[in-house]
Design an enzyme around this catalytic site. Structure first.
Site, mmCIF file in Angstrom:
data_model
loop_
_atom_site.group_PDB
_atom_site.id
_atom_site.type_symbol
_atom_site.label_atom_id
_atom_site.label_comp_id
_atom_site.label_asym_id
_atom_site.label_seq_id
_atom_site.Cartn_x
_atom_site.Cartn_y
_atom_site.Cartn_z
ATOM 1 N N TYR A 54 38.925 21.330 50.390
ATOM 2 C CA TYR A 54 40.164 21.444 51.165
ATOM 3 C C TYR A 54 41.390 20.609 50.745
ATOM 4 O O TYR A 54 42.337 21.264 50.786
ATOM 5 C CB TYR A 54 39.855 21.702 52.610
ATOM 6 N N ASN A 88 44.393 34.769 55.306
ATOM 7 C CA ASN A 88 44.887 33.930 54.457
ATOM 8 C C ASN A 88 45.025 32.610 55.236
ATOM 9 O O ASN A 88 45.467 32.624 56.442
ATOM 10 C CB ASN A 88 46.092 34.081 53.606
ATOM 11 N N HIS A 105 41.432 33.576 59.825
ATOM 12 C CA HIS A 105 40.514 32.554 59.325
ATOM 13 C C HIS A 105 40.883 30.980 59.417
ATOM 14 O O HIS A 105 40.212 30.263 58.636
ATOM 15 C CB HIS A 105 39.928 33.045 58.062
ATOM 16 N N SER A 172 39.700 42.838 49.654
ATOM 17 C CA SER A 172 38.730 43.418 48.939
ATOM 18 C C SER A 172 38.060 44.184 50.095
ATOM 19 O O SER A 172 36.883 44.659 49.841
ATOM 20 C CB SER A 172 37.814 42.604 48.324
HETATM 21 N N1 APR Z 1 48.756 41.955 44.705
HETATM 22 C C1 APR Z 1 47.621 42.566 45.740
HETATM 23 N N2 APR Z 1 46.384 42.551 45.800
HETATM 24 C C2 APR Z 1 46.218 41.882 44.608
HETATM 25 C C3 APR Z 1 46.593 40.951 43.813
HETATM 26 C C4 APR Z 1 48.060 41.172 43.868
HETATM 27 N N3 APR Z 1 48.811 40.470 42.870
HETATM 28 N N4 APR Z 1 45.781 40.291 42.967
HETATM 29 C C5 APR Z 1 44.349 40.567 43.454
HETATM 30 N N5 APR Z 1 44.506 41.355 44.501
HETATM 31 C C6 APR Z 1 43.563 42.062 45.289
HETATM 32 C C7 APR Z 1 42.082 42.220 44.740
HETATM 33 O O1 APR Z 1 42.127 43.571 43.945
HETATM 34 C C8 APR Z 1 41.283 41.959 45.841
HETATM 35 O O2 APR Z 1 40.888 43.428 46.359
HETATM 36 O O3 APR Z 1 43.296 41.115 46.327
HETATM 37 C C9 APR Z 1 41.764 41.221 46.720
HETATM 38 C C10 APR Z 1 41.447 39.847 47.153
HETATM 39 O O4 APR Z 1 40.044 40.101 47.408
HETATM 40 P P1 APR Z 1 39.357 38.758 48.067
HETATM 41 O O5 APR Z 1 39.276 37.655 46.876
HETATM 42 O O6 APR Z 1 37.840 39.153 48.379
HETATM 43 O O7 APR Z 1 40.100 38.108 49.251
HETATM 44 P P2 APR Z 1 40.146 38.330 50.660
HETATM 45 O O8 APR Z 1 39.856 40.151 50.800
HETATM 46 O O9 APR Z 1 41.222 37.846 51.131
HETATM 47 O O10 APR Z 1 38.640 37.726 51.209
HETATM 48 C C11 APR Z 1 38.679 37.770 52.735
HETATM 49 O O11 APR Z 1 36.795 36.289 52.388
HETATM 50 O O12 APR Z 1 36.268 34.198 51.144
HETATM 51 C C12 APR Z 1 36.496 34.730 52.348
HETATM 52 O O13 APR Z 1 37.618 33.663 54.379
HETATM 53 C C13 APR Z 1 37.766 34.060 52.840
HETATM 54 O O14 APR Z 1 39.604 35.160 53.712
HETATM 55 C C14 APR Z 1 38.686 35.378 52.814
HETATM 56 C C15 APR Z 1 37.826 36.268 53.006
#
Ligand code: APR
Length: 233
Positions: A54, A88, A105, A172
């Site tokens: 972190y 985020n 989160h 995602s």
């Molecule tokens: N603009 C928009 N979306 C994007 C971009 C971009 N420039 N680049 C990537 N993405 C999309 C990807 O296609 C994906 O669907 O952002 C998403 C990221 O997904 P994750 O990495 O799974 O992030 P997130 O959904 O926020 O994860 C949820 O999981 O790990 C835990 O606590 C953590 O808050 C996080 C949670």
């Protein structure tokens, strides 16, 4: 009557600011076993590893800036009642000027007492295991780890229930309960999903308008439509 625009943002919202997502190719979880750095067990087993993970993310956050997508959302506050619900832990929505931000989160720039979770401190430097609060309590990142409760979930659900428009951006949709928030949107709400690689589950939501673009470009594309629509409804 001003319409209520609710944003559900994930890591993709901050990707164009240079912050890695979690599950993309070279994602943040690469090189790290998720549960080693983002779970109570990981914290119990190796506090130093978690603190370092972190600390690195906190240092990086202070070097990056909000992107155009964050700024477009902040500007939309002139046309809508806005609520941002984000997975985020960065403060880029706030730095771009968004007012009502709920962090499901937790927040990277905050730490809290290990024994009194309501005792939260702003924290922008490294957190070391020797650090204590004024009451002498040991401190931990103010982050919701896997397996921990999501205290802001009920508040977030009540906000989504009041939405006229929902923008799901850069997630995602794999992590619950955050991924279920969309289900609480009123049937009349217009829902957009902006993601260059939209999660497959999105196709099962009839109500969803999928925009397979990056956050900044997708928001640029729909902001006029949103403003016009918001004024007519
Ligand atoms: N603009 C928009 N979306 C994007 C971009 C971009 N420039 N680049 C990537 N993405 C999309 C990807 O296609 C994906 O669907 O952002 C998403 C990221 O997904 P994750 O990495 O799974 O992030 P997130 O959904 O926020 O994860 C949820 O999981 O790990 C835990 O606590 C953590 O808050 C996080 C949670």
């Amino acid at each position: 009557m001003e319409k209520h625009l609710v944003v559900l943002s994930g890591a993709g919202m901050s990707a164009e600011s240079g912050i890695k997502t979690f599950r993309d190719a070279d994602g943040l979880w690469e090189g790290h076993e998720v549960m080693e750095v983002a779970s109570p067990e990981g914290w119990h087993n190796n506090r130093e590893l978690v603190l370092d993970f972190y600390n690195q993310r906190r240092r990086h956050l202070l070097e990056v800036t909000p992107n155009k997508g964050h700024r477009i959302l902040a500007d939309l506050q002139n046309d809508f009642k806005m609520s941002i619900i984000t997975q985020n832990v960065d403060d880029l929505h706030e730095r771009a000027g968004s007012q009502n931000v709920i962090h499901l989160h937790g927040e990277l720039l905050k730490v809290r007492s290990e024994i009194a979770p309501e005792m939260v401190l702003d924290w922008t430097t490294d957190l070391n295991s020797s650090d204590r609060n004024a009451e002498g309590h040991a401190l931990r990142p103010d982050i919701v780890w896997f397996g921990e409760a999501v205290p802001e979930m009920e508040r977030a659900i009540n906000v989504v229930k009041e939405a006229d428009f929902v923008l799901v951006i850069g997630t995602s949709l794999q992590v619950y309960p955050a991924a279920s928030l969309m289900d609480y949107a009123p049937k009349r709400a217009v829902i957009y999903y902006i993601d260059p690689k939209p999660a497959a589950v999105a196709a099962t939501y009839q109500q969803l308008k999928i925009i397979p673009e990056k956050a900044s470009r997708g928001l640029e594309m729909i902001k006029e439509e949103l403003i016009n629509w918001g004024q007519t409804l």
